[in-house]
Motif scaffolding. Structure first.
Motif, PDB file in Angstrom:
ATOM      1  N   TRP A 234       1.541  -5.422  -2.965  1.00 45.62           N
ATOM      2  CA  TRP A 234       2.032  -4.044  -3.017  1.00 45.62           C
ATOM      3  C   TRP A 234       0.943  -3.039  -2.677  1.00 45.62           C
ATOM      4  O   TRP A 234       1.251  -1.920  -2.252  1.00 45.62           O
ATOM      5  CB  TRP A 234       2.664  -3.754  -4.376  1.00 45.62           C
ATOM      6  CG  TRP A 234       4.005  -4.419  -4.481  1.00 45.62           C
ATOM      7  CD1 TRP A 234       4.319  -5.524  -5.207  1.00 45.62           C
ATOM      8  CD2 TRP A 234       5.183  -4.044  -3.777  1.00 45.62           C
ATOM      9  NE1 TRP A 234       5.637  -5.871  -5.016  1.00 45.62           N
ATOM     10  CE2 TRP A 234       6.191  -4.973  -4.134  1.00 45.62           C
ATOM     11  CE3 TRP A 234       5.503  -3.040  -2.877  1.00 45.62           C
ATOM     12  CZ2 TRP A 234       7.490  -4.908  -3.629  1.00 45.62           C
ATOM     13  CZ3 TRP A 234       6.794  -2.969  -2.363  1.00 45.62           C
ATOM     14  CH2 TRP A 234       7.772  -3.892  -2.739  1.00 45.62           C
ATOM     15  N   SER A 235      -0.299  -3.417  -2.815  1.00 50.39           N
ATOM     16  CA  SER A 235      -1.381  -2.548  -2.330  1.00 50.39           C
ATOM     17  C   SER A 235      -1.347  -2.461  -0.814  1.00 50.39           C
ATOM     18  O   SER A 235      -1.483  -1.382  -0.225  1.00 50.39           O
ATOM     19  CB  SER A 235      -2.745  -3.080  -2.795  1.00 50.39           C
ATOM     20  OG  SER A 235      -2.865  -3.034  -4.198  1.00 50.39           O
ATOM     21  N   VAL A 236      -1.127  -3.604  -0.167  1.00 51.80           N
ATOM     22  CA  VAL A 236      -1.045  -3.631   1.297  1.00 51.80           C
ATOM     23  C   VAL A 236       0.177  -2.849   1.778  1.00 51.80           C
ATOM     24  O   VAL A 236       0.094  -2.037   2.710  1.00 51.80           O
ATOM     25  CB  VAL A 236      -0.996  -5.089   1.805  1.00 51.80           C
ATOM     26  CG1 VAL A 236      -0.740  -5.119   3.316  1.00 51.80           C
ATOM     27  CG2 VAL A 236      -2.289  -5.812   1.470  1.00 51.80           C
ATOM     28  N   LEU A 237       1.323  -3.087   1.142  1.00 47.73           N
ATOM     29  CA  LEU A 237       2.537  -2.385   1.545  1.00 47.73           C
ATOM     30  C   LEU A 237       2.419  -0.875   1.319  1.00 47.73           C
ATOM     31  O   LEU A 237       3.003  -0.084   2.063  1.00 47.73           O
ATOM     32  CB  LEU A 237       3.744  -2.943   0.782  1.00 47.73           C
ATOM     33  CG  LEU A 237       4.137  -4.385   1.133  1.00 47.73           C
ATOM     34  CD1 LEU A 237       5.306  -4.844   0.280  1.00 47.73           C
ATOM     35  CD2 LEU A 237       4.471  -4.508   2.617  1.00 47.73           C
ATOM     36  N   GLY A 534       7.300   7.704  -7.749  1.00 48.65           N
ATOM     37  CA  GLY A 534       5.842   7.568  -7.840  1.00 48.65           C
ATOM     38  C   GLY A 534       5.325   7.681  -9.257  1.00 48.65           C
ATOM     39  O   GLY A 534       4.188   7.295  -9.541  1.00 48.65           O
ATOM     40  N   THR A 535       6.160   8.196 -10.170  1.00 44.49           N
ATOM     41  CA  THR A 535       5.785   8.265 -11.586  1.00 44.49           C
ATOM     42  C   THR A 535       5.351   6.901 -12.106  1.00 44.49           C
ATOM     43  O   THR A 535       4.485   6.801 -12.984  1.00 44.49           O
ATOM     44  CB  THR A 535       6.981   8.779 -12.422  1.00 44.49           C
ATOM     45  OG1 THR A 535       7.407  10.035 -11.902  1.00 44.49           O
ATOM     46  CG2 THR A 535       6.616   8.935 -13.884  1.00 44.49           C
ATOM     47  N   MET A 536       5.931   5.858 -11.563  1.00 47.73           N
ATOM     48  CA  MET A 536       5.672   4.507 -12.085  1.00 47.73           C
ATOM     49  C   MET A 536       4.270   3.995 -11.790  1.00 47.73           C
ATOM     50  O   MET A 536       3.873   2.956 -12.317  1.00 47.73           O
ATOM     51  CB  MET A 536       6.707   3.531 -11.515  1.00 47.73           C
ATOM     52  CG  MET A 536       8.137   3.796 -11.959  1.00 47.73           C
ATOM     53  SD  MET A 536       8.377   3.702 -13.749  1.00 47.73           S
ATOM     54  CE  MET A 536       8.422   5.452 -14.198  1.00 47.73           C
ATOM     55  N   HIS A 537       3.510   4.713 -10.949  1.00 41.42           N
ATOM     56  CA  HIS A 537       2.154   4.201 -10.695  1.00 41.42           C
ATOM     57  C   HIS A 537       1.266   4.311 -11.928  1.00 41.42           C
ATOM     58  O   HIS A 537       0.180   3.726 -11.973  1.00 41.42           O
ATOM     59  CB  HIS A 537       1.515   4.888  -9.477  1.00 41.42           C
ATOM     60  CG  HIS A 537       1.035   6.283  -9.715  1.00 41.42           C
ATOM     61  ND1 HIS A 537       1.569   7.363  -9.060  1.00 41.42           N
ATOM     62  CD2 HIS A 537       0.065   6.809 -10.506  1.00 41.42           C
ATOM     63  CE1 HIS A 537       0.957   8.465  -9.435  1.00 41.42           C
ATOM     64  NE2 HIS A 537       0.046   8.155 -10.318  1.00 41.42           N
ATOM     65  N   HIS A 538       1.719   5.056 -12.941  1.00 40.66           N
ATOM     66  CA  HIS A 538       0.969   5.126 -14.193  1.00 40.66           C
ATOM     67  C   HIS A 538       1.232   3.911 -15.081  1.00 40.66           C
ATOM     68  O   HIS A 538       0.533   3.727 -16.084  1.00 40.66           O
ATOM     69  CB  HIS A 538       1.366   6.389 -14.968  1.00 40.66           C
ATOM     70  CG  HIS A 538       0.994   7.660 -14.285  1.00 40.66           C
ATOM     71  ND1 HIS A 538      -0.277   8.202 -14.358  1.00 40.66           N
ATOM     72  CD2 HIS A 538       1.716   8.510 -13.516  1.00 40.66           C
ATOM     73  CE1 HIS A 538      -0.313   9.331 -13.660  1.00 40.66           C
ATOM     74  NE2 HIS A 538       0.880   9.543 -13.146  1.00 40.66           N
ATOM     75  N   MET A 549       5.599  -1.630 -11.029  1.00 40.37           N
ATOM     76  CA  MET A 549       4.406  -1.557 -10.194  1.00 40.37           C
ATOM     77  C   MET A 549       4.781  -1.515  -8.715  1.00 40.37           C
ATOM     78  O   MET A 549       4.203  -0.731  -7.945  1.00 40.37           O
ATOM     79  CB  MET A 549       3.497  -2.754 -10.452  1.00 40.37           C
ATOM     80  CG  MET A 549       2.237  -2.760  -9.593  1.00 40.37           C
ATOM     81  SD  MET A 549       1.074  -4.064 -10.044  1.00 40.37           S
ATOM     82  CE  MET A 549       2.009  -5.514  -9.618  1.00 40.37           C
ATOM     83  N   ALA A 550       5.756  -2.319  -8.318  1.00 40.48           N
ATOM     84  CA  ALA A 550       6.143  -2.363  -6.913  1.00 40.48           C
ATOM     85  C   ALA A 550       6.631  -0.999  -6.435  1.00 40.48           C
ATOM     86  O   ALA A 550       6.167  -0.473  -5.408  1.00 40.48           O
ATOM     87  CB  ALA A 550       7.230  -3.419  -6.715  1.00 40.48           C
ATOM     88  N   LEU A 551       7.550  -0.413  -7.169  1.00 38.49           N
ATOM     89  CA  LEU A 551       8.099   0.883  -6.776  1.00 38.49           C
ATOM     90  C   LEU A 551       7.075   1.998  -6.946  1.00 38.49           C
ATOM     91  O   LEU A 551       6.983   2.903  -6.116  1.00 38.49           O
ATOM     92  CB  LEU A 551       9.355   1.182  -7.600  1.00 38.49           C
ATOM     93  CG  LEU A 551      10.563   0.284  -7.307  1.00 38.49           C
ATOM     94  CD1 LEU A 551      11.657   0.482  -8.341  1.00 38.49           C
ATOM     95  CD2 LEU A 551      11.112   0.567  -5.911  1.00 38.49           C
TER      96      LEU A 551
END
Length: 787
Positions: A234-237, A534-538, A549-551
């Motif tokens: 998911w870092s690459v994507l 993007g809230t989920m990156h926390h 994490m994926a989303l």
């Protein structure tokens, strides 16, 4: 309806998609987060501690402000340790010692008995593998909700308890905490239960997977925690999403650049009304009080920031004063963080109150009184919450009450959190009351309604934070509080900001409402496409399922796309005002307000965009969460975007409140450059290089080592911390002229002309070409120039 229906439909689709998926993630958060056992027991069935003990430990952690000293699952402050990672390390080291001792005893026993096979078995025992297997084996029973710890783990928990009893019971201030900070044995026990529960979840494998409940965070080879395949993929994507999104937005911009963005299609000649010629309503004049509050809280927050930084430079002495005796690090950081939210939020409240009469054209009776009541409510919330946060930190207020401190960023006690929400709803009622007659004649998609909608979203989405209670499951609490920290701040405040800035230029006659609406709808679509999910990156490592994490990774990368577009639009934005020369009889009056808005665009791209993307990639976040890179992003984004926006709005209001003879462009010039230079110094001289060094140390040596005081106080790091001092002094010096101008505004606010109704164009006059003189403005060919 001044815009095409496609804009409205686009916004509706983005919002429906974003919040539908957020609804699914809410369900998954409640159903599949790391388990909180009813009972934690020994192998023999003896109860060690319970759900209630863990929850009480969490409440003590919050009430005593430990989230503002160290962190849990990576979230919190950066001076102390991460208690999850440290507890896991302490437990594994203790179990390793136990197994090494058992191995030595087995070898000795076998040698005495002469049992060759037993000697070989004992000597070939892989202790490190045994430790990893012990911690990765999940002994939680979903049906009975019981977690069983091995005998070795039980002894390790006791060792962790002794460590924290010594640590928090330290009779000195050597750690930046008050002496004998927490000494009650039951408090220490429950704190340890809370810490060790999160440590267990960070190593025990989630059923059906080969990674832990926290996606193998923290990096800890002793339990075979390393980046998962999902973290890497998911870092690459995310990088692909960023590159693709950026290319797409530039293609769209290249195709329709003359129809979107900060442009003007018409060519009026404008004469800007000067401050002495613009009449203000009673509530607008009352905004002078808000501006003083903003300036004073801004100064206080920055001084506290300097004190916090000094702890990192010299932990035991503030230039010879034992500061931790009266203002320990965790209390100073609580106040620093809370004041940053208070004064920027007050800036939004003041801007809304000041712009509303210009938009509505008149002010209902009693609005001035309501404005002063709101000011009093703000004072009660600010000073009341600060006082009770101190009482909670020192243990005078018990944990788990409506008067005790809460989660980081929502630190204010629950009572004052509720009062703040009531106050913000009261604010939007004042605005609606003034706008009501105007709204009746406007289409629901036009700017007066958008001003109201985005203003209403501020109290509505802040109220979501009430879902994060002190006794909530840790993962659930993180989920809801980051709706406030991210969704409220980085999406809905951003949208209200866009509406306010666009409305200012409409009120000044520089752009027409139809153009402004295009800007607003485009920003809503762009910001919300990445901002909602993007809230989920926390929540990568907070015990949520992997889809968070994926989303979060994929959509947070898209948040950078609109910020990239801002850098292109910045030049046109500059032409809309900031380059107007202060010459002639009718100069553009808002050079420095617009310059602060330009700074917002710059820091939005740098602080929120570049620095934010740097820490949001899962593979980077895995090693750096809770380090100086996080602080670098936080300072650049919070101050650079919302801080400078609040200052810009205050300067805009002051320009009309303060009589011309008392206004000083020179003072605002000093304020602008010193604050920006000071913030750049903080980021590039200290926070960014220290964060990169800390990231390198985390990857090479370990996360626990990178977060340790031993590493932070190494000579090289200590020099970087001390180099922050000039930047802090420059920044604080830049606040002084702003405070001075705010005080002058309060002293002279009654000198402005008082009116009940506004003319059709309250801030400018349209002139025929033959009427234009030096200092008037002609807008032509999509450019703003001096006439």
């Amino acid at each position: 309806m001044l815009v095409g229906r496609g804009w409205v439909q686009g916004v509706a689709l983005v919002m429906l998609f974003g919040f539908f998926v957020m609804g699914l993630l809410t369900y998954r958060t409640y159903s599949d987060s790391m388990p909180l056992p009813d009972t934690v027991a020994t192998e023999s069935g003896e109860t060690l501690f319970t759900h209630e003990d863990i929850t009480r430990g969490q409440e003590i952690y919050l009430a005593r402000g430990l989230q503002q000293y160290g962190s849990i699952v990576g979230h919190g402050a950066y001076l102390g340790p991460d208690y999850t990672a440290e507890s896991l390390r302490l437990m594994t080291e203790n179990v390793t010692s136990q197994l090494e001792k058992e191995r030595t005893e087995a070898i000795t026993k076998a040698e005495k008995s002469g049992d060759t096979q037993a000697i070989v078995d004992a000597r070939t025992t892989d202790v490190s593998k045994a430790v990893a297997d012990m911690f990765r084996t999940n002994r939680y029973n979903e049906e009975t909700k019981t977690l069983v710890l091995t005998d070795e783990q039980v002894k390790a928990v006791a060792a962790v308890r002794k460590h924290y009893a010594d640590y928090f019971g330290e009779p000195t201030t050597k750690y930046g905490l008050p002496p004998n900070f927490i000494t009650d044995s039951k408090d220490i026990e429950d704190l340890t239960h809370f810490f060790t529960w999160t440590a267990w979840a960070s190593a025990a494998e989630r059923p059906g997977t080969n990674y832990s409940y926290t996606n193998n965070w923290p990096s800890e080879p002793r339990v075979e925690n390393s980046p998962t395949a999902d973290i890497v993929v998911w870092s690459v994507l995310s990088l692909i999403a960023l590159i693709g999104g950026t290319g797409l937005i530039f293609a769209i911009y290249g195709r329709w650049s003359r129809k979107i963005g900060w442009h003007s299609e018409e060519s009026p000649n404008l004469r800007f009304k000067q401050s002495g010629d613009v009449g203000l309503t009673g509530s607008q004049r009352a905004v002078a009080w808000f501006v003083v509050v903003i300036a004073v809280l801004f100064l206080g927050q920055s001084l506290l920031g300097g004190a916090i930084q000094h702890y990192r430079s010299d932990l035991t002495s503030f230039f010879g004063i034992d500061l931790a005796q009266i203002l320990p690090y965790n209390l100073a950081r609580t106040w620093h963080l809370q004041l940053s939210l208070f004064w920027t939020a007050a800036g939004f409240l003041a801007a809304g109150l000041f712009l509303t009469p210009f938009i509505a054209g008149k002010e209902p009776k009693g609005t001035t009184t309501l404005t002063y009541l709101l000011l009093g409510a703000v004072a009660i919330v600010v000073f009341g919450s600060l006082a009770f946060e101190a009482l909670s930190t020192f243990g005078i207020v018990g944990e788990g009450t409506w008067l005790s401190q809460q989660w980081e960023y929502l630190d204010l006690p629950r009572l004052f959190q509720f009062l703040l929400i009531v106050g913000m709803f009261f604010w939007i009622i004042i605005i609606f009351r003034s706008l009501r007659s105007r709204l009746k004649g406007e289409h629901k998609s036009n700017m007066p309604w958008l001003f109201f909608y985005t203003g209403l979203a501020i109290p509505v989405f802040y109220a979501v934070g009430m879902m994060a209670r002190g006794d909530s499951h840790l993962t659930v609490a993180d989920f809801w509080r980051f709706w406030v920290v991210h969704l409220w701040v980085e999406d809905f405040l951003e949208l209200f900001s866009t509406v306010m800035v666009a409305y200012i230029f409409v009120l000044l006659g520089v752009i027409r409402e139809r153009i402004a609406l295009g800007i607003i709808f485009l920003d809503i679509i762009l910001y919300s496409t990445g901002g909602v999910l993007g809230t989920m990156h926390h929540l990568y490592f907070s015990g949520t399922p992997v889809e968070h994490m994926a989303l979060g990774a994929f959509f947070s990368a898209l948040e950078v796309v609109p910020l990239t577009l801002l850098t292109v639009e910045a030049w046109t934005f500059l032409q809309l005002g900031s380059r107007q020369r202060a010459t002639g009889d009718n100069p553009f009056p808002h050079r420095w307000a617009v310059m602060f808005l330009v700074a917002v665009g710059f820091w939005n791209f740098l602080g929120a965009g570049i620095f934010g993307f740097l820490v949001n990639l899962p593979i980077v976040s895995y090693y750096q969460i809770g380090t100086a890179l996080t602080a670098n992003h936080a300072h650049a984004a919070m101050m650079g975007v919302y801080g400078f926006l609040a200052v810009a709005m205050s300067v805009f209001a002051l320009r009309y409140i303060l009589p011309p003879k008392y206004w000083s462009d020179k003072a605002m010039k000093w304020a602008f450059w010193l604050q920006n230079i000071g913030l750049l110094w903080m980021c590039f001289i200290t926070l960014l290089p220290l964060g990169i060094a800390q990231l390198h140390h985390s990857v090479s040596e370990g996360y626990v080592e990178a977060r340790s005081l031993g590493y932070l106080t190494q000579p090289g790091n200590s020099v970087l911390e001390w180099l922050r001092l000039p930047g802090d002094l420059i920044f604080i010096a830049g606040i002084v002229p702003f405070v001075w101008m705010a005080v002058k505004g309060l002293i002279h606010f009654r000198s402005s002309k008082l009116v009940d109704e506004m003319p059709e164009h309250p801030l400018y006059e349209e002139l025929a070409p033959e009427e234009a003189t030096e200092g008037d403005v002609l807008i032509t060919n999509n450019r703003t120039t001096d006439q």
